[in-house]
Design an enzyme around this catalytic site. Structure first.
Site, PDB file in Angstrom:
ATOM      1  N   THR A 168       0.831  -1.216   0.000  1.00 27.87           N
ATOM      2  CA  THR A 168       0.000   0.000   0.000  1.00 27.87           C
ATOM      3  C   THR A 168       0.861   1.260   0.000  1.00 27.87           C
ATOM      4  O   THR A 168       0.704   2.133  -0.859  1.00 27.87           O
ATOM      5  CB  THR A 168      -0.918   0.007   1.250  1.00 27.87           C
ATOM      6  N   VAL A 169       1.788   1.363   0.960  1.00 21.31           N
ATOM      7  CA  VAL A 169       2.591   2.587   1.052  1.00 21.31           C
ATOM      8  C   VAL A 169       3.575   2.669  -0.124  1.00 21.31           C
ATOM      9  O   VAL A 169       3.805   3.743  -0.693  1.00 21.31           O
ATOM     10  CB  VAL A 169       3.331   2.671   2.411  1.00 21.31           C
ATOM     11  N   GLY A 218      -7.132  -0.380   4.988  1.00 20.03           N
ATOM     12  CA  GLY A 218      -5.668  -0.408   4.874  1.00 20.03           C
ATOM     13  C   GLY A 218      -4.949   0.330   5.983  1.00 20.03           C
ATOM     14  O   GLY A 218      -3.766   0.647   5.860  1.00 20.03           O
ATOM     15  N   ASP A 229       1.899  -0.975  18.621  1.00 16.32           N
ATOM     16  CA  ASP A 229       2.322  -0.066  17.549  1.00 16.32           C
ATOM     17  C   ASP A 229       2.554   1.337  18.123  1.00 16.32           C
ATOM     18  O   ASP A 229       3.537   2.006  17.778  1.00 16.32           O
ATOM     19  CB  ASP A 229       1.242  -0.055  16.452  1.00 16.32           C
ATOM     20  N   LYS A 237       6.165   3.561  18.318  1.00 14.57           N
ATOM     21  CA  LYS A 237       6.311   4.954  17.876  1.00 14.57           C
ATOM     22  C   LYS A 237       6.775   5.839  19.034  1.00 14.57           C
ATOM     23  O   LYS A 237       7.616   6.729  18.854  1.00 14.57           O
ATOM     24  CB  LYS A 237       4.980   5.448  17.306  1.00 14.57           C
ATOM     25  N   GLY A 254      -2.468   5.375   6.095  1.00 12.89           N
ATOM     26  CA  GLY A 254      -3.064   5.447   4.770  1.00 12.89           C
ATOM     27  C   GLY A 254      -2.007   5.609   3.704  1.00 12.89           C
ATOM     28  O   GLY A 254      -0.902   6.092   3.959  1.00 12.89           O
TER      29      GLY A 254
HETATM   30  N1  HSE Z   1      -1.400   0.680  11.813  1.00 12.25           N
HETATM   31  C1  HSE Z   1      -0.882   1.992  11.936  1.00 12.25           C
HETATM   32  C2  HSE Z   1      -1.987   2.908  12.420  1.00 12.25           C
HETATM   33  C3  HSE Z   1      -0.361   2.446  10.602  1.00 12.25           C
HETATM   34  O1  HSE Z   1      -3.138   2.498  12.419  1.00 12.25           O
HETATM   35  O2  HSE Z   1      -1.712   4.022  12.812  1.00 12.25           O
HETATM   36  C4  HSE Z   1       0.562   3.586  10.660  1.00 12.25           C
HETATM   37  O3  HSE Z   1       1.647   3.348  11.472  1.00 12.25           O
END
Ligand code: HSE
Length: 438
Positions: free
Chosen positions: A13-14, A187, A201, A205, A302
């Protein structure tokens, strides 16, 4: 006009978004850079699926060595994700003298010492803007725009999927599972969506933000991590009644050299700027000693938003190459010798914030007084109580919500344990959510 060749590994996707933005904005990018960014090669193990994007003159193969062995390629974009092959390819690319751009927060937060260390040794750059906050240029702002500041705190909504789920649950009273499915279809979600909903996640970050803010590596195990899967539409409705929104927040606060590093659902006053960040949008609120409060907002996930950040890193590296190859800013914004190997982390038990507590109480007269009695014995004072709903069945239960004033987390946990041990008070598990006051 000079040409700088780029290789892309991972045409998902990216990756497709990157190909699109480099093609569609070719002229704008060339005008800004004074050179042409040429996407020379693309590698993906799937070479047959039509991604619906024009790859121009790029050579598309399934072997990463085609990029790693191409001396003409100065920048490798790694967009395959994960910490296995991605790590191997990133280290190989650096070893071969190529700069790397990645959106891979799992990789960098787990193997940061090794990967950033390898880049620094070789005077190469790792661009990773897309790994935090999708399209928001928050890392560049923290590393460069705020470089003169001591960072006091960072508070962020940095997982689009979790924020989308909480927003939809609140707006539509929708079920957690249904909204998650929708986010996956759009996505936004990670390959393993538990990373999104259980806070991992966000923790990846936050680790990168902390490293950049405090010039120190941090182990993921030092970040307290709790997700949103226990939050119900009822909690969102109770929070609303009390004047709050529930958000999955990443928090880093420097308290006299001890850093509170945590990811958890949080009650935020509706008037807080982060409360109006909805859907897949992310925002990071950063306080610096000189600048005061700043906030960075945009799409956190996205195809095109994330590709925008990847492309910006590629262009930044091109600028260094054009100006003679010296890396002007290190990936984390600190010189190698100044990087600390550890941070002093605040224990969660020492945290002092107000709490939202939802008990599943048996509907009997003395229950409320017994619960508040135990809280009182632990010095936990109560700001509000909500007990609503009608018990239909004999021996049924009702949610009992208590909002406390500031309390020590260790005392709160101890009092909940004591309350849960009393026979006949509760008919289900107790949930507590921290409240962010600032
Ligand atoms: N899965 C991550 C989110 C994608 O929903 O923010 C971007 O890091």
């Amino acid at each position: 006009m000079d040409k700088i060749s780029v290789g892309l590994i991972g045409f998902g996707t990216v990756g497709s978004g990157l190909v699109k933005v480099l093609n569609e904005n070719r002229e704008t990018i060339a005008n800004r850079l004074g050179a042409e960014v040429v996407l020379k090669r693309i590698v993906d193990k799937d070479t047959t699926t039509d991604r619906g994007v024009d790859i121009g003159g790029a050579i598309f193969t399934d072997n990463a060595d085609d990029i790693l062995n191409d001396d003409d390629i100065a920048i490798v974009v790694e967009l395959i994700g994960g910490t296995g092959v991605a790590k191997e390819l990133t280290l190989k690319a650096l070893d071969g003298g190529k700069h790397v751009v990645t959106a891979n927060k799992a990789l960098l937060s787990t193997f940061g010492r090794e990967i950033f260390g390898a880049a620094l040794k070789k005077n190469l750059t790792i661009g990773f803007e897309a790994s935090v906050g999708g399209g928001i240029p928050v890392l560049k702002s923290l590393r460069e725009g705020l470089t003169a500041n001591k960072i006091e705190s960072i508070c962020g909504i940095i997982n689009g999927t979790a924020n989308y789920i909480l927003t939809e649950m609140g707006d539509k009273g929708a079920k957690f599972e249904d909204v998650l499915k929708e986010a996956q279809e759009k996505g936004y979600a990670e390959a393993d969506p538990t990373y999104d909903v259980e806070g991992n996640d966000t923790a990846h970050k936050l680790a990168l933000l902390i490293s950049m803010a405090y010039g120190a590596y941090i182990d993921l195990s030092d970040i307290y991590t709790e997700g949103i899967s226990q939050i119900t539409p009822t909690d969102i409705a109770f929070a609303d009644e009390l004047g709050y929104k529930i958000k999955l927040l990443a928090v880093a606060k420097n308290e006299d050299g001890v850093v509170s590093a945590r990811v958890h659902p949080t009650l935020l006053k509706k008037s807080h700027l982060l409360s109006s960040v909805n859907g897949v949008y992310n925002a990071v609120f950063i306080e610096g000693d000189a600048v005061g409060s700043t906030m960075f907002y945009g799409q956190g996930a996205g195809m095109m938003a994330t590709a925008s950040a990847v492309a910006a890193d590629v262009i930044d590296i091109c600028r260094d190459i054009i100006s003679g190859g010296k890396v002007r800013v290190t990936p984390l914004g600190y010189s190698e010798s100044a990087m600390k190997d550890r941070l002093s982390i605040k224990e969660m038990g020492e945290l002092e914030v107000p709490y939202y507590i939802r008990f599943t109480a048996v509907d009997k007269a003395e229950v409320l007084s017994k619960i508040t009695g135990v809280l009182g014995e632990h010095n936990i004072s109560i700001a509000s109580v909500i007990q609503e709903g009608e018990v239909k069945a004999e021996g049924g239960s009702v949610p009992l919500v208590i909002l406390t004033h500031k309390a020590r987390e260790a005392s709160l946990e101890e009092s909940i344990r004591e309350i849960e041990e009393v026979e006949g008070l509760l008919a289900g598990k107790t949930l507590f959510i921290r409240v962010e006051e600032s």
